[in-house]
Design a protein around this motif. Structure first.
Motif, short mmCIF file in Angstrom:
data_model
loop_
_atom_site.label_atom_id
_atom_site.label_comp_id
_atom_site.label_asym_id
_atom_site.label_seq_id
_atom_site.Cartn_x
_atom_site.Cartn_y
_atom_site.Cartn_z
N PRO A 165 0.88 -1.16 -0.19
CA PRO A 165 0.03 0.26 -0.01
C PRO A 165 0.87 1.84 -0.37
N ILE A 166 1.81 1.23 0.63
CA ILE A 166 2.98 2.59 0.79
C ILE A 166 3.80 2.47 -0.02
N LEU A 167 3.83 1.62 -1.24
CA LEU A 167 4.78 1.81 -2.72
C LEU A 167 4.14 1.65 -3.70
N ASP A 168 3.08 2.11 -3.43
CA ASP A 168 2.13 2.30 -4.99
C ASP A 168 2.69 3.02 -6.45
N TYR A 169 3.41 3.88 -5.34
CA TYR A 169 3.52 5.12 -6.45
C TYR A 169 4.95 5.45 -6.40
N CYS A 170 5.56 4.16 -6.76
CA CYS A 170 6.59 3.72 -7.21
C CYS A 170 6.45 3.00 -8.59
N GLN A 171 7.14 3.68 -8.93
CA GLN A 171 7.44 3.53 -10.67
C GLN A 171 8.00 2.12 -11.08
N SER A 172 7.93 1.78 -12.05
CA SER A 172 8.01 -0.27 -12.11
C SER A 172 9.26 -0.56 -11.36
N ASP A 173 9.96 0.24 -12.64
CA ASP A 173 11.43 0.01 -12.37
C ASP A 173 12.17 0.13 -11.19
N ARG A 174 11.83 1.53 -10.39
CA ARG A 174 12.20 1.33 -8.59
C ARG A 174 11.67 -0.04 -8.28
N ARG A 175 10.03 0.14 -8.40
CA ARG A 175 9.37 -1.10 -7.30
C ARG A 175 10.41 -2.26 -7.19
N CYS A 176 11.38 -2.91 -8.76
CA CYS A 176 11.39 -3.83 -8.83
C CYS A 176 12.73 -3.95 -7.82
N LEU A 177 13.97 -2.77 -7.98
CA LEU A 177 14.54 -2.91 -7.21
C LEU A 177 14.87 -3.05 -5.21
N ILE A 178 13.05 -1.96 -5.33
CA ILE A 178 12.85 -2.22 -3.54
C ILE A 178 12.96 -3.38 -3.20
N ASP A 179 12.10 -4.15 -4.03
CA ASP A 179 11.26 -5.68 -3.96
C ASP A 179 12.22 -6.79 -3.30
N GLU A 180 13.61 -6.49 -4.24
CA GLU A 180 14.44 -7.17 -4.36
C GLU A 180 15.76 -7.30 -3.63
N ALA A 181 16.52 -5.53 -2.90
CA ALA A 181 16.18 -5.34 -2.30
C ALA A 181 15.58 -5.54 -0.08
N ALA A 182 14.90 -5.34 -0.05
CA ALA A 182 13.42 -5.73 0.55
C ALA A 182 13.97 -7.62 0.99
N TYR A 183 13.89 -8.07 0.19
CA TYR A 183 13.96 -9.19 0.20
C TYR A 183 14.95 -9.69 0.70
N ARG A 184 16.02 -9.63 0.01
CA ARG A 184 17.37 -9.41 0.39
C ARG A 184 17.70 -9.16 2.21
#
Length: 175
Positions: A63-82
């Motif tokens: 819900p908080i990261l809905d504003y992100c562009q898709s390429d930045r969102r992918c980076l955030i997702d990967e970084a968060a999981y790691r």
């Protein structure tokens, strides 16, 4: 340079007694540490609560990261999981220090020590994924601070989970 403990005379196969009745041989501590780190990695992989992380992601991050562009969102997702997996492992490693305490459930001192490193850990992850770079626009700076706060919450939460899991494995003599 390998750190070692003398337990055997490597130059010849003769038995050398170190005064304790045991034959001397060299034990390379680097190998012991690498083996321990690999064991923790394997146990963390087997015991990591992926479903809980998915739930956390759906309830808090999405819900908080809905504003992100898709390429930045992918980076955030990967970084968060790691980040979640790495701090889970760090919690498991920290459980070693607490396993021999009279009341291992009282891990507040360990958490306090980790909280000092949280800022550095989160900043390192954000730098590694280029998430610390923001344009001068106010919106970009706000997004960066939101991601930082989410990562800080994620790191603290998953460190505690790793600590608890590590203590449970140590109690069962599995770690």
């Amino acid at each position: 340079m390998k750190k070692s403990v003398l337990r055997q005379n490597e130059n010849n196969n003769s038995r050398v007694d170190g005064g304790d009745g045991m034959p001397n041989k060299v034990i390379y501590l680097d190998e012991v540490w690498e083996k321990r780190a690999e064991t923790i990695r394997q146990k963390a992989l087997l015991g990591f609560p992926w479903n809980d992380l998915e739930r956390f992601y759906e309830q808090v991050m999405d819900p908080i990261l809905d504003y992100c562009q898709s390429d930045r969102r992918c980076l955030i997702d990967e970084a968060a999981y790691r980040l979640a997996y790495q701090v889970f492992q760090l919690g498991m490693e920290a459980s070693r220090k607490l396993a021999y305490e009279p009341d291992p459930q009282d891990y507040k001192p360990c958490m306090h020590a980790y909280e000092g490193d949280t800022e550095q850990s989160v900043q390192t992850w954000m730098e590694q994924y280029g998430l610390d770079e923001a344009d001068e626009e106010e919106q970009e700076l706000d997004q960066q601070s939101i991601v930082y706060e989410l990562f800080t919450q994620l790191a603290t939460s998953w460190f505690c989970r790793g600590l608890t899991y590590g203590l449970r494995l140590r109690k069962q003599k599995l770690l």
